[in-house]
Structures are given as structure tokens and as C-alpha cells.
Design a protein around this motif. Structure first.
Motif, PDB file in Angstrom:
ATOM      1  N   GLY A 149     -21.065   2.247   3.575  1.00  0.00           N
ATOM      2  CA  GLY A 149     -21.891   1.156   3.092  1.00  0.00           C
ATOM      3  C   GLY A 149     -21.241   0.285   2.041  1.00  0.00           C
TER       4      GLY A 149
ATOM      5  N   ASN B 296     -22.220  -6.053   4.329  1.00  0.00           N
ATOM      6  CA  ASN B 296     -23.464  -6.051   3.560  1.00  0.00           C
ATOM      7  C   ASN B 296     -24.043  -7.457   3.443  1.00  0.00           C
TER       8      ASN B 296
ATOM      9  N   ALA C 220     -34.518  -5.142   6.337  1.00  0.00           N
ATOM     10  CA  ALA C 220     -33.127  -4.695   6.390  1.00  0.00           C
ATOM     11  C   ALA C 220     -32.536  -5.006   7.758  1.00  0.00           C
TER      12      ALA C 220
ATOM     13  N   LEU D 106     -28.832  -3.991  10.423  1.00  0.00           N
ATOM     14  CA  LEU D 106     -27.707  -3.092  10.680  1.00  0.00           C
ATOM     15  C   LEU D 106     -26.752  -3.766  11.656  1.00  0.00           C
TER      16      LEU D 106
ATOM     17  N   ARG E 257     -36.833  -0.964   6.380  1.00  0.00           N
ATOM     18  CA  ARG E 257     -35.793  -0.149   5.759  1.00  0.00           C
ATOM     19  C   ARG E 257     -35.756   1.245   6.372  1.00  0.00           C
ATOM     20  N   GLU E 258     -36.928   1.796   6.633  1.00  0.00           N
ATOM     21  CA  GLU E 258     -36.992   3.136   7.220  1.00  0.00           C
ATOM     22  C   GLU E 258     -36.344   3.163   8.597  1.00  0.00           C
TER      23      GLU E 258
ATOM     24  N   ILE F 137     -34.072   1.097   9.805  1.00  0.00           N
ATOM     25  CA  ILE F 137     -32.635   0.855   9.713  1.00  0.00           C
ATOM     26  C   ILE F 137     -31.906   2.082   9.182  1.00  0.00           C
ATOM     27  N   GLU F 138     -32.511   2.823   8.259  1.00  0.00           N
ATOM     28  CA  GLU F 138     -31.890   4.066   7.792  1.00  0.00           C
ATOM     29  C   GLU F 138     -31.765   5.066   8.925  1.00  0.00           C
ATOM     30  N   GLU F 139     -32.793   5.170   9.747  1.00  0.00           N
ATOM     31  CA  GLU F 139     -32.718   6.031  10.928  1.00  0.00           C
ATOM     32  C   GLU F 139     -31.669   5.493  11.891  1.00  0.00           C
TER      33      GLU F 139
ATOM     34  N   LYS G 143     -28.925   3.936  11.197  1.00  0.00           N
ATOM     35  CA  LYS G 143     -27.564   4.222  10.735  1.00  0.00           C
ATOM     36  C   LYS G 143     -27.078   5.559  11.281  1.00  0.00           C
ATOM     37  N   ARG G 144     -27.963   6.522  11.305  1.00  0.00           N
ATOM     38  CA  ARG G 144     -27.580   7.849  11.830  1.00  0.00           C
ATOM     39  C   ARG G 144     -27.249   7.754  13.319  1.00  0.00           C
TER      40      ARG G 144
END
Length: 318
Positions: free
Chosen positions: A16, A22, A36, A38, A196-197, A199-201, A203-204
Motif C-alpha cells: 500500500g 494511491n 475507496a 482498488l 471501504r469494507e 475494498i479491504e476484502e 485486496k485479499r
């Protein structure tokens, strides 16, 4: 764009800390009205990430039979996510009938896959989904407890055609995949926008799918430039498509669709496909020929080149 790529500050995007990636992600999220975003190498990957983030094993998503996520992306959701697609026939305008959507939402019963997501595409085959329809479809999905995803590979074309802001073009969707190549002109890459939630998922899943990249700012800079400079110029592509379609429609024996954006289709009699392809190749025009020929205009094709294409078609059929 190449200057921006050459001078882009870079870092390790897996951690990141690539500043250009970014910047791209922040700009895309703001532009389309999400929390967010990705960056990933392809639209196939951003669509798949969205499906994997929205759905789990044994879940189902509703999708058009003509949609890329169902027909042209290798069955990734089923193969890699154990997500069942429920295909629905597209209407002539590219939409899915609201009654068909409602009818395919499964009841909460152990006999059925759990319907979790409605996935639409805009533009689809160059057709722009009407804003009123999009609002109705996404409202229906949300009222029935479904999330919504948009394959917006060409959503910028739709927004320019309708004369609306990008965030208005994606209103009602919990996530959207936007292609930075195609008409926008970047050499590679797409962005997935969402909460955001999500996009965080995502990323994985991106890491698992092989989409984590080092020094990715070199290519992210192209995507950032594309979003900053090449959206409104898509109108030129639409005008060029209209020009070429009108010229080809003058040729007896060809049936030409009327483009809404930068894509249209020509019905070529089967017996002419092979010799027409050769005739065009002899004039240095390379074509993936078929009875239903798709033509797409973009920023690297100018009006003089399109005139050459139209004349080559006319000479052959003369």
C-alpha cells in the motif's frame, strides 16, 4: 501519458505504499462517488474480485446472458469462487426485464443457491442503459436484500453519451468496475470502486488472484492520466462510430446497426467473410472477421483512417 508513466513516483503496492497507485485509487473513488477503490491489472480481475467479495461458496448472482462476467470471462466466478451464475435473457436494449430479475431471486430454502447479487453491465455491446431503468433495477435488488455490481468497463462512454457526471452514472450500485484502457487509452488496468469494507476484502482476493504488483505506479500513472484527460474526448469516438456506420450502411448487402456510443455491428453474409477479410488485409486493415462483425472506435483511430476502412469495404462489394 507516457511522460506521466516515466516520471511516476513508485513504491510497493502490495504494502500500500505506491504513491501513484494511491493517488489513482483516491481519485477514482472520488470521481465515481465511493469510499475507496482498488487498482488491478484487468477488468476481468476487478469484476471477479467484486463477485468474490460480494458472494461466498454456494451463493448465486443474477446476470445477463450477454454480459462479460457470464459469457466472456472464463467462468471465473464458478471456477474460482464456487459462485453460481443465474443467467437472464437480455432485452433488445441490453437491460434485464425487472420481472425476470424478480422471478429469478430464489427463496430462502436449502434446495436453492442463495441469491446475493445483481450484476449489470453499462454500456453493453455499446448500448447505454436508461437511467430510469438502472434506478428501478438497483432499487428492486436492494429491496429484495441483494447487493448490486456494475461491470462499468465502458461506463465513461455511457456517462458522456447521457451528459451526466460519472457518479450519477453509477448511482445505485454497491460496486463498479471501470476499465482504464479501451476508450480511455491506458495500456493496462482497471479500478474497482466500493465501500471501504468491500475494498479491504477485495485486496485479499487480488493478492490471491496474482494481482498484487510492485512499483505499479508506472502503469497506474497512465490510468490516472486517462481519468483526468480522456473522459470527455470519448464523444469523438462516438461521432467517429456514427460516421463509419453511416458510410458502411450505404453498401448494398450489409446490415449495419446504429451506434449509441463507440460500438456497432455489421452483418456480413457468410460467403463474403473470408474473401472480405483477405481484401481488407491486402490494404493493411486487420479484421477479426465473422458474420456479425463488431467495430469499435477509440482514441488511436482517426477520421481519415475510418474513411480508408469505409472505402475498402465499398471497393470489395463493388
Amino acid at each position: 501519458m507516457r511522460d506521466a508513466m516515466a516520471s511516476a513516483p513508485v513504491g510497493d503496492d502490495v504494502y500500500g505504499d505506491d504513491p501513484t497507485v494511491n493517488r489513482l485509487q483516491q481519485h477514482a473513488a472520488e470521481l465515481f462517488g465511493y469510499e475507496a477503490a482498488l487498482f488491478a491489472p484487468s477488468g476481468t480481475q476487478t469484476n471477479l474480485i467484486a463477485l468474490l467479495a460480494h458472494c461466498g461458496r454456494g451463493d448465486e448472482y443474477l446476470v445477463g446472458q450477454e454480459a462479460h462476467t457470464f459469457r466472456y470471462e472464463g467462468g471465473g466466478a464458478a471456477v474460482l469462487g464456487s459462485i453460481q451464475p443465474q443467467p437472464i435473457a437480455n432485452q433488445p436494449d441490453g437491460s434485464l426485464a425487472l420481472a425476470d430479475i424478480a422471478a429469478q431471486i430464489k427463496p430462502r430454502d436449502i434446495h436453492f443457491a442463495r441469491t446475493k447479487l445483481l450484476a449489470l453491465e453499462n454500456t453493453i455491446g455499446g448500448r447505454v442503459l436508461p437511467r430510469e431503468y438502472v434506478a428501478q433495477a438497483t432499487t428492486l435488488a436492494h429491496e429484495r436484500g441483494l447487493a448490486t455490481h456494475l461491470d462499468g468497463a465502458r461506463i465513461c462512454n455511457a456517462a458522456v453519451k447521457q451528459g451526466i457526471a460519472l457518479r450519477d452514472a453509477v448511482a445505485g450500485f454497491d460496486s463498479v468496475s471501470v476499465c482504464l484502457s479501451k476508450g480511455l487509452g491506458a495500456p493496462v488496468g482497471s479500478v474497482l470502486c466500493g465501500s471501504r469494507e468491500l475494498i479491504e476484502e477485495g485486496k485479499r482476493w487480488r493478492k490471491m488472484l496474482g494481482g498484487g504488483m510492485r512499483q505499479a505506479g508506472i502503469i497506474a500513472a497512465a490510468g490516472l492520466y486517462a481519468l483526468q484527460h480522456n473522459v470527455q474526448r470519448l464523444a469523438e469516438d462516438h461521432d467517429n462510430a456514427a460516421f463509419l456506420a453511416a458510410e458502411l450502411a450505404k453498401i448494398p448487402g450489409l446490415t449495419v446497426s446504429t451506434p449509441q456510443t463507440n460500438i456497432f455491428y455489421v452483418d456480413v453474409p457468410a460467403e463474403h467473410c473470408a474473401p472480405l477479410a483477405k481484401a481488407l488485409a491486402d490494404e493493411c486493415i486487420r479484421v477479426s472477421m465473422g458474420p456479425k462483425l463488431r467495430l469499435v472506435t477509440h482514441l488511436n483511430v482517426n477520421r481519415a483512417q475510418l474513411r480508408k476502412v469505409a472505402d475498402a469495404f465499398a471497393r470489395y462489394f463493388a
